[in-house]
Motif scaffolding. Structure first.
Motif, PDB file in Angstrom:
ATOM      1  N   ASP A 119      81.242  32.745  89.882  1.00 32.43           N
ATOM      2  CA  ASP A 119      82.219  32.036  89.057  1.00 32.43           C
ATOM      3  C   ASP A 119      81.643  31.574  87.718  1.00 32.43           C
ATOM      4  O   ASP A 119      82.223  30.725  87.047  1.00 32.43           O
ATOM      5  CB  ASP A 119      82.777  30.826  89.818  1.00 32.43           C
ATOM      6  CG  ASP A 119      83.540  31.244  91.073  1.00 32.43           C
ATOM      7  OD1 ASP A 119      84.085  32.359  91.086  1.00 32.43           O
ATOM      8  OD2 ASP A 119      83.574  30.456  92.036  1.00 32.43           O
ATOM      9  N   ILE A 120      80.487  32.124  87.349  1.00 29.24           N
ATOM     10  CA  ILE A 120      79.851  31.796  86.074  1.00 29.24           C
ATOM     11  C   ILE A 120      79.823  33.055  85.216  1.00 29.24           C
ATOM     12  O   ILE A 120      79.405  34.112  85.678  1.00 29.24           O
ATOM     13  CB  ILE A 120      78.418  31.273  86.303  1.00 29.24           C
ATOM     14  CG1 ILE A 120      78.454  29.987  87.125  1.00 29.24           C
ATOM     15  CG2 ILE A 120      77.707  31.042  84.971  1.00 29.24           C
ATOM     16  CD1 ILE A 120      77.095  29.508  87.594  1.00 29.24           C
ATOM     17  N   HIS A 121      80.313  32.931  83.993  1.00 30.90           N
ATOM     18  CA  HIS A 121      80.384  34.089  83.098  1.00 30.90           C
ATOM     19  C   HIS A 121      79.871  33.695  81.719  1.00 30.90           C
ATOM     20  O   HIS A 121      80.145  32.591  81.240  1.00 30.90           O
ATOM     21  CB  HIS A 121      81.821  34.590  82.986  1.00 30.90           C
ATOM     22  CG  HIS A 121      82.480  34.801  84.313  1.00 30.90           C
ATOM     23  ND1 HIS A 121      82.204  35.881  85.117  1.00 30.90           N
ATOM     24  CD2 HIS A 121      83.367  34.054  84.996  1.00 30.90           C
ATOM     25  CE1 HIS A 121      82.899  35.790  86.232  1.00 30.90           C
ATOM     26  NE2 HIS A 121      83.619  34.686  86.187  1.00 30.90           N
ATOM     27  N   ILE A 122      79.137  34.594  81.092  1.00 32.47           N
ATOM     28  CA  ILE A 122      78.696  34.389  79.717  1.00 32.47           C
ATOM     29  C   ILE A 122      79.413  35.419  78.855  1.00 32.47           C
ATOM     30  O   ILE A 122      79.221  36.626  79.023  1.00 32.47           O
ATOM     31  CB  ILE A 122      77.166  34.517  79.579  1.00 32.47           C
ATOM     32  CG1 ILE A 122      76.475  33.464  80.442  1.00 32.47           C
ATOM     33  CG2 ILE A 122      76.753  34.378  78.112  1.00 32.47           C
ATOM     34  CD1 ILE A 122      74.975  33.533  80.457  1.00 32.47           C
ATOM     35  N   LEU A 123      80.276  34.912  77.980  1.00 38.07           N
ATOM     36  CA  LEU A 123      81.062  35.779  77.108  1.00 38.07           C
ATOM     37  C   LEU A 123      80.331  35.967  75.784  1.00 38.07           C
ATOM     38  O   LEU A 123      79.810  35.000  75.223  1.00 38.07           O
ATOM     39  CB  LEU A 123      82.442  35.174  76.864  1.00 38.07           C
ATOM     40  CG  LEU A 123      83.239  34.808  78.124  1.00 38.07           C
ATOM     41  CD1 LEU A 123      84.555  34.159  77.734  1.00 38.07           C
ATOM     42  CD2 LEU A 123      83.465  36.026  78.995  1.00 38.07           C
ATOM     43  N   PRO A 124      80.275  37.193  75.281  1.00 36.58           N
ATOM     44  CA  PRO A 124      79.585  37.442  73.997  1.00 36.58           C
ATOM     45  C   PRO A 124      80.340  36.773  72.852  1.00 36.58           C
ATOM     46  O   PRO A 124      81.496  36.381  73.006  1.00 36.58           O
ATOM     47  CB  PRO A 124      79.609  38.962  73.883  1.00 36.58           C
ATOM     48  CG  PRO A 124      80.747  39.410  74.728  1.00 36.58           C
ATOM     49  CD  PRO A 124      80.879  38.407  75.831  1.00 36.58           C
ATOM     50  N   PRO A 125      79.704  36.665  71.698  1.00 38.36           N
ATOM     51  CA  PRO A 125      80.384  36.084  70.533  1.00 38.36           C
ATOM     52  C   PRO A 125      81.700  36.797  70.246  1.00 38.36           C
ATOM     53  O   PRO A 125      81.818  38.007  70.441  1.00 38.36           O
ATOM     54  CB  PRO A 125      79.384  36.288  69.396  1.00 38.36           C
ATOM     55  CG  PRO A 125      78.055  36.392  70.067  1.00 38.36           C
ATOM     56  CD  PRO A 125      78.322  37.050  71.394  1.00 38.36           C
ATOM     57  N   SER A 126      82.682  36.038  69.772  1.00 40.65           N
ATOM     58  CA  SER A 126      84.005  36.620  69.519  1.00 40.65           C
ATOM     59  C   SER A 126      84.033  37.534  68.300  1.00 40.65           C
ATOM     60  O   SER A 126      84.884  38.397  68.194  1.00 40.65           O
ATOM     61  CB  SER A 126      85.046  35.510  69.366  1.00 40.65           C
ATOM     62  OG  SER A 126      84.637  34.615  68.353  1.00 40.65           O
ATOM     63  N   PRO A 141      77.128  33.773  65.998  1.00 38.89           N
ATOM     64  CA  PRO A 141      76.041  33.796  66.981  1.00 38.89           C
ATOM     65  C   PRO A 141      76.409  33.033  68.260  1.00 38.89           C
ATOM     66  O   PRO A 141      75.623  32.964  69.186  1.00 38.89           O
ATOM     67  CB  PRO A 141      74.906  33.078  66.248  1.00 38.89           C
ATOM     68  CG  PRO A 141      75.616  32.081  65.380  1.00 38.89           C
ATOM     69  CD  PRO A 141      76.907  32.750  64.974  1.00 38.89           C
ATOM     70  N   VAL A 142      77.631  32.467  68.330  1.00 34.87           N
ATOM     71  CA  VAL A 142      77.996  31.573  69.420  1.00 34.87           C
ATOM     72  C   VAL A 142      78.602  32.333  70.606  1.00 34.87           C
ATOM     73  O   VAL A 142      79.632  32.991  70.473  1.00 34.87           O
ATOM     74  CB  VAL A 142      78.992  30.485  68.937  1.00 34.87           C
ATOM     75  CG1 VAL A 142      79.385  29.565  70.072  1.00 34.87           C
ATOM     76  CG2 VAL A 142      78.384  29.694  67.790  1.00 34.87           C
ATOM     77  N   SER A 143      77.936  32.233  71.753  1.00 39.46           N
ATOM     78  CA  SER A 143      78.447  32.789  73.002  1.00 39.46           C
ATOM     79  C   SER A 143      79.110  31.661  73.787  1.00 39.46           C
ATOM     80  O   SER A 143      78.848  30.484  73.534  1.00 39.46           O
ATOM     81  CB  SER A 143      77.314  33.379  73.830  1.00 39.46           C
ATOM     82  OG  SER A 143      76.703  34.451  73.147  1.00 39.46           O
ATOM     83  N   THR A 144      79.936  32.009  74.752  1.00 38.90           N
ATOM     84  CA  THR A 144      80.629  31.009  75.564  1.00 38.90           C
ATOM     85  C   THR A 144      80.202  31.135  77.012  1.00 38.90           C
ATOM     86  O   THR A 144      80.221  32.222  77.579  1.00 38.90           O
ATOM     87  CB  THR A 144      82.160  31.184  75.459  1.00 38.90           C
ATOM     88  OG1 THR A 144      82.543  31.106  74.088  1.00 38.90           O
ATOM     89  CG2 THR A 144      82.891  30.114  76.243  1.00 38.90           C
ATOM     90  N   VAL A 145      79.815  30.009  77.606  1.00 40.46           N
ATOM     91  CA  VAL A 145      79.508  29.948  79.031  1.00 40.46           C
ATOM     92  C   VAL A 145      80.746  29.401  79.719  1.00 40.46           C
ATOM     93  O   VAL A 145      81.194  28.291  79.415  1.00 40.46           O
ATOM     94  CB  VAL A 145      78.299  29.026  79.310  1.00 40.46           C
ATOM     95  CG1 VAL A 145      78.092  28.853  80.800  1.00 40.46           C
ATOM     96  CG2 VAL A 145      77.051  29.567  78.654  1.00 40.46           C
TER      97      VAL A 145
END
Length: 198
Positions: free
Chosen positions: A101-108, A113-117
């Protein structure tokens, strides 16, 4: 999570069954060592090679621009040891946080440089009164531990709480989160939850 309601005895996972990269390093250390009483005192390094005698591949100014990869397992290791506010157990042991249930999304965008956890939490009961507090605890832990190139999005997993949409709205509202974190009583609960983190 009111223990007097439906789930006074939640399912508890054995800590040795939880996914952890930390345990892998301990197992490798023990495999390398003998079977003596003081094996845990054997250092992970050898002084046969001087660690200061290695050539530096990057200058100090280059080190600032190099970012270390962070994966889902590392995020799980950061939050699984958070203590539940009502049970004397960790969120990992209660399966409130789970590795899938944990995902790291690449920068939009390529320029960002901002990724989303994204962390989806699963309350132990569908009417857990402290779901928002648990979500805040996870959010605070990650915001304190992760570099600023990560945005944190904590939410209740769909269908696991009777008011998951309302709780997710609270957890996603930056102003509400900031106001909640200024509440001394609430921050005392969150500090207690995070006191078990490694």
């Amino acid at each position: 999570m009111d223990p007097d309601k439906d789930n006074a005895n939640p399912t508890i996972l054995n800590p040795s069954d939880l996914p952890s990269r930390r345990r892998e390093s301990t197992v490798k250390k023990r495999e390398r060592a003998g079977v003596g009483l003081f094996d845990d005192l054997i250092p992970d390094h050898s002084y046969l090679n001087d660690p200061f005698d290695q050539p530096l591949s990057l200058s100090d100014s280059d080190n600032d621009s190099v970012s270390e990869d962070i994966d889902e397992q590392e995020i799980y290791d950061l939050i699984s040891s958070i203590s539940d506010p009502e049970h004397p157990l960790s969120l990992g042991s209660l399966a409130v946080v789970n590795l899938p249930d944990i995902h790291i999304l690449p920068p939009s965008s390529p320029k960002s440089p901002v990724s989303t956890v994204v962390v989806e939490i699963t309350p132990t009961i569908t009417h857990c009164s402290l779901a928002t507090v648990i979500g805040l605890g996870v959010r605070v832990r990650l915001e304190q531990a992760l570099p600023p190139r990560f945005r944190v999005d904590v939410r209740i997993k769909k269908g696991t709480h009777s008011t998951d949409e309302a709780v997710n709205k609270q957890l996603g509202d930056k102003e509400r989160v900031a106001a909640a974190l200024e509440n001394g009583t609430l921050m005392g609960v969150i500090r207690k939850m995070l006191s078990t983190c490694q």
